[in-house]
Design an enzyme around this catalytic site. Structure first.
Site, PDB file in Angstrom:
ATOM      1  N   GLY A  12      -0.760 -30.220 -17.873  1.00 44.19           N
ATOM      2  CA  GLY A  12       0.847 -30.581 -17.873  1.00 44.19           C
ATOM      3  C   GLY A  12       1.300 -29.379 -17.267  1.00 44.19           C
ATOM      4  N   GLU A 106      -5.001 -25.652 -23.244  1.00 49.67           N
ATOM      5  CA  GLU A 106      -6.304 -25.755 -23.877  1.00 49.67           C
ATOM      6  C   GLU A 106      -7.396 -26.472 -23.022  1.00 49.67           C
ATOM      7  OE1 GLU A 106      -4.342 -29.782 -26.341  1.00 49.67           O
ATOM      8  OE2 GLU A 106      -6.222 -28.549 -27.008  1.00 49.67           O
ATOM      9  N   ASP A 130       4.023 -25.725 -25.095  1.00 50.01           N
ATOM     10  CA  ASP A 130       3.703 -25.718 -26.545  1.00 50.01           C
ATOM     11  C   ASP A 130       3.652 -24.560 -27.224  1.00 50.01           C
ATOM     12  OD1 ASP A 130       3.845 -28.490 -25.951  1.00 50.01           O
ATOM     13  OD2 ASP A 130       1.859 -28.993 -26.538  1.00 50.01           O
ATOM     14  N   MET A 172       8.771 -31.856 -27.630  1.00 52.12           N
ATOM     15  CA  MET A 172       7.279 -31.950 -27.608  1.00 52.12           C
ATOM     16  C   MET A 172       6.759 -30.713 -28.351  1.00 52.12           C
ATOM     17  SD  MET A 172       6.546 -32.183 -23.560  1.00 52.12           S
ATOM     18  CE  MET A 172       6.939 -33.942 -22.701  1.00 52.12           C
ATOM     19  N   ARG A 283      20.923 -41.923 -35.254  1.00 51.36           N
ATOM     20  CA  ARG A 283      20.373 -42.222 -33.777  1.00 51.36           C
ATOM     21  C   ARG A 283      19.594 -40.969 -33.383  1.00 51.36           C
ATOM     22  NH1 ARG A 283      23.758 -45.630 -34.386  1.00 51.36           N
ATOM     23  NH2 ARG A 283      25.381 -46.267 -32.898  1.00 51.36           N
ATOM     24  N   VAL A 290      12.121 -33.298 -19.862  1.00 54.45           N
ATOM     25  CA  VAL A 290      13.360 -32.354 -19.358  1.00 54.45           C
ATOM     26  C   VAL A 290      12.829 -30.884 -19.857  1.00 54.45           C
ATOM     27  CG1 VAL A 290      15.634 -32.077 -20.016  1.00 54.45           C
ATOM     28  CG2 VAL A 290      15.049 -34.294 -19.521  1.00 54.45           C
TER      29      VAL A 290
HETATM   30  O1  F6P Z   1       0.790 -30.113 -23.516  1.00 54.16           O
HETATM   31  C1  F6P Z   1       1.964 -29.962 -23.251  1.00 54.16           C
HETATM   32  C2  F6P Z   1       2.559 -31.204 -23.298  1.00 54.16           C
HETATM   33  O2  F6P Z   1       3.956 -31.147 -22.720  1.00 54.16           O
HETATM   34  C3  F6P Z   1       2.724 -31.728 -24.526  1.00 54.16           C
HETATM   35  O3  F6P Z   1       3.532 -31.244 -25.389  1.00 54.16           O
HETATM   36  C4  F6P Z   1       2.715 -33.284 -24.336  1.00 54.16           C
HETATM   37  O4  F6P Z   1       2.382 -34.237 -25.253  1.00 54.16           O
HETATM   38  C5  F6P Z   1       2.013 -33.365 -23.102  1.00 54.16           C
HETATM   39  O5  F6P Z   1       2.014 -32.380 -22.547  1.00 54.16           O
HETATM   40  C6  F6P Z   1       2.296 -34.739 -22.361  1.00 54.16           C
HETATM   41  O6  F6P Z   1       1.415 -34.927 -21.418  1.00 54.16           O
HETATM   42  P1  F6P Z   1       1.487 -35.649 -20.004  1.00 54.16           P
HETATM   43  O7  F6P Z   1       2.154 -34.702 -19.015  1.00 54.16           O
HETATM   44  O8  F6P Z   1       0.191 -35.860 -19.720  1.00 54.16           O
HETATM   45  O9  F6P Z   1       2.306 -37.013 -20.525  1.00 54.16           O
END
Ligand code: F6P
Length: 359
Positions: A12, A106, A130, A172, A283, A290
């Site tokens: 990501g 990771e 993260d 996230m 809500r 973002v």
């Molecule tokens: O590992 C970073 C992260 O932003 C996580 O917090 C989230 O679950 C994941 O990537 C989302 O991944 P993708 O970009 O594949 O939807």
């Protein structure tokens, strides 16, 4: 002819990646006279043709403040591709690369550790919003994400207060609750749920009720997307409750190349349950991508720059199979093998600070 090194960004995206790329290119060219080859779209760029380009000083000018990655990224897993490792080694040879700097989380670092075992000269740079990579106090991207989430929580506060509502903010955090805990504390959340600390829904609702009994008519709850929730349903025999398994809330059942499922939606489940159990109008809002977009904070630009510069030093010194990591205020080498297949959970101490402000 000058020696060549490669750089790629995988997984990501996150704010600060361009700061790393800029630092790697400038340090390589100015200090060591290396040529730098940018590998495009993560590991895919070493598996397919035409996905690389030379990075000179001009190419990295004006990118420090930009979010995302000029090299693009993907979640390609070479160990899932036919002859993946062989193709990577051949491609690196064809490009004349003496070493590779792999910037990622990771998964990318896990691949880097395995490629090092296969004889590839590799240095890792840890990245993820993260902040859960073992062996480094911080990863760049995290500080930006926390600030974005805190700003959102501030805004949610005023609308929660105006409407006397419980607002659930989902942030996230797949395995850990770093963004939730830090943005939650900084934003004055009334309850924070993180994967490391499973809590009962009754506990969350009791805490909210206590607060409302004190005359506070609204609450802000922050939840990390990776929190598991256990719901109970009325059983077939009247009002007897049937306990359900703890479960993750997911968007669909599809897995990515590293076996991760797409999380998202715990905020909605939580808001629905809170409203049902407390009677307070609730809500939710999912902050989602973002948090990963836009300009990095000064902290992330600094950390990305320091990581990038040091990664090139590691290449020069032959410190392969290592990851640059921040410990205290020093950048030190960590064995890639030691940091992969582990996560860094939120400190107990931080959670205890957060608890002071619950309810
Ligand atoms: O590992 C970073 C992260 O932003 C996580 O917090 C989230 O679950 C994941 O990537 C989302 O991944 P993708 O970009 O594949 O939807």
């Amino acid at each position: 002819m000058s020696e060549r090194i490669g750089i790629l960004t995988g997984g990501g995206d996150c704010p600060g990646l361009n700061a790393v790329i800029r630092a790697v290119v400038r340090k390589s060219i100015i200090k060591y006279r290396y040529q730098v080859i940018g590998i495009l779209e993560g590991w895919r760029g070493l598996l397919e043709y035409g996905l690389s380009e030379e990075l000179n000083l001009d190419k990295v000018a004006g990118i420090l403040h930009r979010g995302g990655t000029i090299l693009k990224t993907s979640r390609t897993n070479p160990f899932k591709e036919k002859d993946g490792v062989k193709r990577i080694i051949e491609k690196m040879k064809a490009l004349g690369l003496k070493a590779l700097i792999a910037v990622g989380g990771e998964d990318t670092l896990g691949v880097a550790a395995k490629l090092y075992d296969e004889g590839v000269n590799i240095v890792g740079v840890p990245k993820t919003i993260d902040n859960d990579i073992y062996g480094t106090d911080y990863t760049f991207g995290f500080d930006t994400a926390v600030n974005i989430a805190m700003d959102a929580i501030d805004r949610i506060h005023t609308t929660a207060e105006s409407h006397n509502r419980v607002m659930v903010v989902e942030v996230m955090g797949r395995h850990t609750g770093w963004i939730a805990i830090e943005a939650g504390i900084a934003g004055g959340a009334d309850f924070i749920l993180i994967p490391e600390r499973p809590v009962d829904l009754d506990e969350v609702c009791e805490s909210i009720c206590k607060r409302h009994q004190r005359g506070r008519d609204f609450s802000v709850v922050v939840v990390a997307e990776g929190v598991k929730i256990k719901l109970s349903e009325s059983g077939s025999r009247g009002d007897e409750k049937e306990e359900k398994e703890e479960m993750l809330v997911v968007q669909d059942q599809k897995l990515d190349a590293f076996g991760h499922i797409r999380l998202g939606g715990i905020g909605k489940v939580l808001a629905t349950e809170i409203e049902k159990r407390t009677g307070f109008e609730a809500r939710f809002v999912i902050l989602g991508y973002v948090q990963r977009g836009g300009s990095p904070t000064a902290f992330d630009r600094m950390l990305g720059t320091r990581f990038g510069v040091t990664a090139v030093d590691f290449v020069h010194e032959g410190k392969f199979g290592k990851m640059v990591s921040l410990q205290g205020n020093k950048i030190v080498p960590m064995d890639l093998k030691e940091v992969t297949n582990k996560t860094k959970p939120v400190d107990d101490e931080l959670y205890e600070i957060a608890e002071v402000f619950f309810g």
